[in-house]
Enzyme design. Structure first.
Site, mmCIF file in Angstrom:
data_model
loop_
_atom_site.group_PDB
_atom_site.id
_atom_site.type_symbol
_atom_site.label_atom_id
_atom_site.label_comp_id
_atom_site.label_asym_id
_atom_site.label_seq_id
_atom_site.Cartn_x
_atom_site.Cartn_y
_atom_site.Cartn_z
ATOM 1 N N GLY A 96 0.609 -0.883 0.112
ATOM 2 C CA GLY A 96 -0.020 -0.235 -0.205
ATOM 3 C C GLY A 96 0.972 1.049 0.091
ATOM 4 N N CYS A 123 5.310 -6.388 1.725
ATOM 5 C CA CYS A 123 5.412 -4.782 1.752
ATOM 6 C C CYS A 123 4.742 -3.650 2.712
ATOM 7 C CB CYS A 123 5.106 -3.924 -0.056
ATOM 8 S SG CYS A 123 5.962 -2.864 -0.226
ATOM 9 N N TYR A 124 3.702 -2.554 2.165
ATOM 10 C CA TYR A 124 2.773 -2.501 3.562
ATOM 11 C C TYR A 124 3.541 -3.478 4.386
ATOM 12 C CZ TYR A 124 0.001 0.848 6.590
ATOM 13 O OH TYR A 124 -0.692 1.840 6.791
ATOM 14 N N HIS A 143 7.843 -7.783 -3.589
ATOM 15 C CA HIS A 143 6.632 -7.829 -4.171
ATOM 16 C C HIS A 143 6.985 -9.252 -4.708
ATOM 17 C CE1 HIS A 143 3.831 -4.792 -3.315
ATOM 18 N NE2 HIS A 143 5.741 -3.810 -3.595
ATOM 19 N N GLU A 165 4.628 -11.437 -5.719
ATOM 20 C CA GLU A 165 3.478 -11.699 -6.973
ATOM 21 C C GLU A 165 4.478 -10.686 -8.174
ATOM 22 O OE1 GLU A 165 3.640 -9.286 -4.740
ATOM 23 O OE2 GLU A 165 2.533 -7.625 -5.205
ATOM 24 N N GLY A 184 -17.164 -10.558 -30.496
ATOM 25 C CA GLY A 184 -16.531 -11.797 -31.416
ATOM 26 C C GLY A 184 -15.274 -11.795 -30.276
ATOM 27 N N ASP A 208 -12.586 -12.133 -25.170
ATOM 28 C CA ASP A 208 -13.079 -11.455 -23.825
ATOM 29 C C ASP A 208 -14.206 -11.564 -23.586
ATOM 30 O OD1 ASP A 208 -10.526 -11.211 -22.699
ATOM 31 O OD2 ASP A 208 -10.741 -8.454 -22.830
ATOM 32 N N SER A 209 -15.230 -10.757 -24.911
ATOM 33 C CA SER A 209 -16.565 -10.627 -25.188
ATOM 34 C C SER A 209 -17.793 -11.928 -25.184
ATOM 35 C CB SER A 209 -17.192 -9.718 -26.308
ATOM 36 O OG SER A 209 -16.689 -10.049 -26.699
ATOM 37 N N LYS A 248 -5.925 -12.434 -18.944
ATOM 38 C CA LYS A 248 -6.044 -13.241 -20.212
ATOM 39 C C LYS A 248 -6.035 -14.304 -20.249
ATOM 40 C CE LYS A 248 -7.439 -11.349 -24.707
ATOM 41 N NZ LYS A 248 -8.216 -10.145 -23.987
#
Ligand code: XMP
Length: 511
Positions: A53, A80-81, A170, A172, A225, A228-229, A367
């Site tokens: 943070g 971290c924080y 970090h 991640e 198309g 994602d959608s 994604k």
């Protein structure tokens, strides 16, 4: 199902932590740090992660936790924080790093004590990604120092008895070598995770929560198309069946033949599908507009207006659904992050939207997770693996003002680029590849005559999460064949450049 609670203190990478936990097959939820402890306890989590943070723990008003969290007996990993918060609460001392060396940003060579459960089985040294201006001057009682760097002796702390771990870096982010393995160690070796969460579970939970929210209401989905959608369409169709109508807005900014292809593909599905021909409407609104953010906002607004019109035709549509994914949210500058681009389905939304609510079932996914969900929903591989195509379409690939002629030139050139890469079998290794019509014209010679025509840029990148990307090393001979074909087949292009910038500092799209 076992659960990990991620307490959000406002860091940039919080959803990335969640994604890493999911990657380790453990269910997790990101909760604001203000969530009452009773609520967290009710979830019976196997572990808790405190995120990073922007604040300093010693400042008045900085985000804190209920101190009882430390006596309850659940393992905690502070990042971290979050690490400084553990130190601050348990009798250590966190101070501003006055010495420039103790303040660390970016890639840092770090040395680990591999006897610590967090680092067990991993190399004793490696690069970690640091981003902290505060420093743990005094480590709390009961904690051992378990990692250091050249500039900072207190990079990680551990209390193996109470199962509290803190890291200044970090784990991640991709830049931290073995970062995911450290998170995995926390989950499996410290918290006793069994790995009982899968994308199938995510799918079931998402379907149940969509059903609960929508009830017997009607939903209109913005379908382009793209991956994602399409995944959002499959998920919503599974959840609410024919209460869903998928609206494909053909804004005239699609790639060559794409409108017809999308229509042909989705007409085969057992869904309500509507194609709206809105080319004129969009091109009129975009005429003379050159500034990228303005283009995005105009397109975002016009999309919503088309959906509102379609919603009125269907009648009583409460919900507008979109296939927004996490990188769209973060790059649009929602939350604390800076605006990079207003993704048309997020930051490009107008202030007033005439629907009761917007549903974005993929909003927290990256994604590759969306692709995994698509497979879970039995979508064909060609759809799941399609390269992304931005909502504003070719409007952000024609630099400067947009005209139908320029769009047609770009469509033809882009088609040749993609076709040639496909023939060469080079497309499979690429994450995204497309052509950009630059607004630059230059002098050339064709036959025996002078030309003064457009410069085309080709862009091809590899990436896993689209947040960072590298330019693809396409062989010179393939680039050569592409270049020759384009200048021969597409009038008004007399020069071709290949974009060799990574993201950052560039972005994937040019606008
Ligand atoms: P950038 O250019 O920001 O792109 O590096 C990252 C990814 O996002 C796609 N992109 C968009 N997708 N709406 C979308 O749905 C948008 O407005 C938008 N802008 C960029 C881009 O194609 C790349 O895959």
């Amino acid at each position: 199902m076992q659960e990990v609670v991620i307490l959000d203190f406002g860091g940039q990478y919080n959803q990335l932590i969640a994604r890493r936990v999911r990657e380790c097959n453990v269910y997790c939820e990101v909760k604001p740090y203000t969530t009452p402890l009773t609520e967290i306890k009710a979830k019976n989590p196997i572990g808790i992660i405190f995120t990073g943070g922007p604040n300093s723990v010693y400042e008045a008003g900085s985000p804190q936790v209920d101190p009882e969290i430390f006596t309850w007996g659940v393992p905690i990993l502070g990042i971290c924080y979050g690490c400084q918060l553990i130190a601050h609460h348990l009798g250590g001392k966190v101070v501003p790093a006055s010495d420039a060396t103790a303040r660390e940003y970016g890639k840092t060579e770090t040395f680990y004590d591999t006897a610590c459960t967090l680092f067990k089985g991993l190399p004793a040294a490696g690069t970690s990604w640091m981003s902290h201006g505060d420093y743990m001057e005094k480590v709390p009682e009961g904690f051992a120092l378990t990692a250091h760097s050249e500039g900072c002796p207190n990079v990680a702390i551990a209390d193996e008895v109470r199962h509290f771990y803190g890291v200044q870096f970090h784990p991640e982010v991709n830049h931290t070598e073995n970062g995911v393995a450290m998170i995995r160690n926390f989950l499996y070796a410290v918290c006793g995770a069994k790995g009982d969460w899968t994308m199938g579970d995510y799918c079931k939970t998402a379907i149940a929560s969509i059903r609960e929210k929508v009830g017997d209401g009607k939903v209109l989905l913005a379908l382009s198309g793209g991956v994602d959608s399409s995944v959002a369409a499959a998920l919503l169709a599974e959840a609410v069946g024919k209460q869903l109508t998928c609206v494909f807005v053909d804004h005239g900014l699609m790639r060559k033949n794409e409108g017809d292809e999308v229509e042909a593909a989705f007409k085969k599905w057992n869904i309500n599908f509507v194609r709206v021909d809105a080319e004129k409407r969009f091109l009129d609104k975009l005429a003379g507009i050159t500034e990228p953010e303005s283009k995005r906002k105009i397109i975002g607004e016009e999309f919503i207006r088309v959906f509102e019109d379609e919603g009125k035709k269907i009648g009583k549509v409460d919900y507008l659904a979109q296939g927004t994914i996490y990188p769209d949210v973060i790059e649009s500058g929602l939350g604390n992050a800076a605006t990079i681009k207003s993704h048309h389905n997020v930051g490009g939304l107008p202030d007033f939207v005439d629907f009761k609510e917007i549903i974005e079932p993929l909003r927290m996914l990256f994604k590759d997770e969306v692709r995994a969900l698509g497979r879970e929903l039995d979508l064909p591989e060609y759809l799941v693996m399609r390269q992304p195509f931005p909502g504003p379409g070719l409007a952000i690939r024609v630099i400067g003002d947009i005209t139908k002629d320029k769009l047609d030139i770009l469509r033809d050139a882009d088609f040749v680029f993609r076709d040639e890469l496909h023939k060469e079998g080079a497309d499979a290794a690429l994450s995204q590849y497309f052509a950009v019509l630059t607004n630059l014209r230059s002098v050339g010679v064709m036959g025996d005559g002078r030309t003064y025509d457009y410069t085309l840029a080709l862009r091809a990148v590899t990436t896993s999460d689209f947040m960072t990307a590298d330019w693809a090393r396409i062989p010179y001979d393939v680039l050569d064949r592409i270049s020759v074909r384009i200048v021969n087949e597409v009038p008004h292009i007399n020069r071709i450049c290949y974009d060799i910038t990574s993201k950052p500092p560039a972005t994937i799209e040019w606008e």
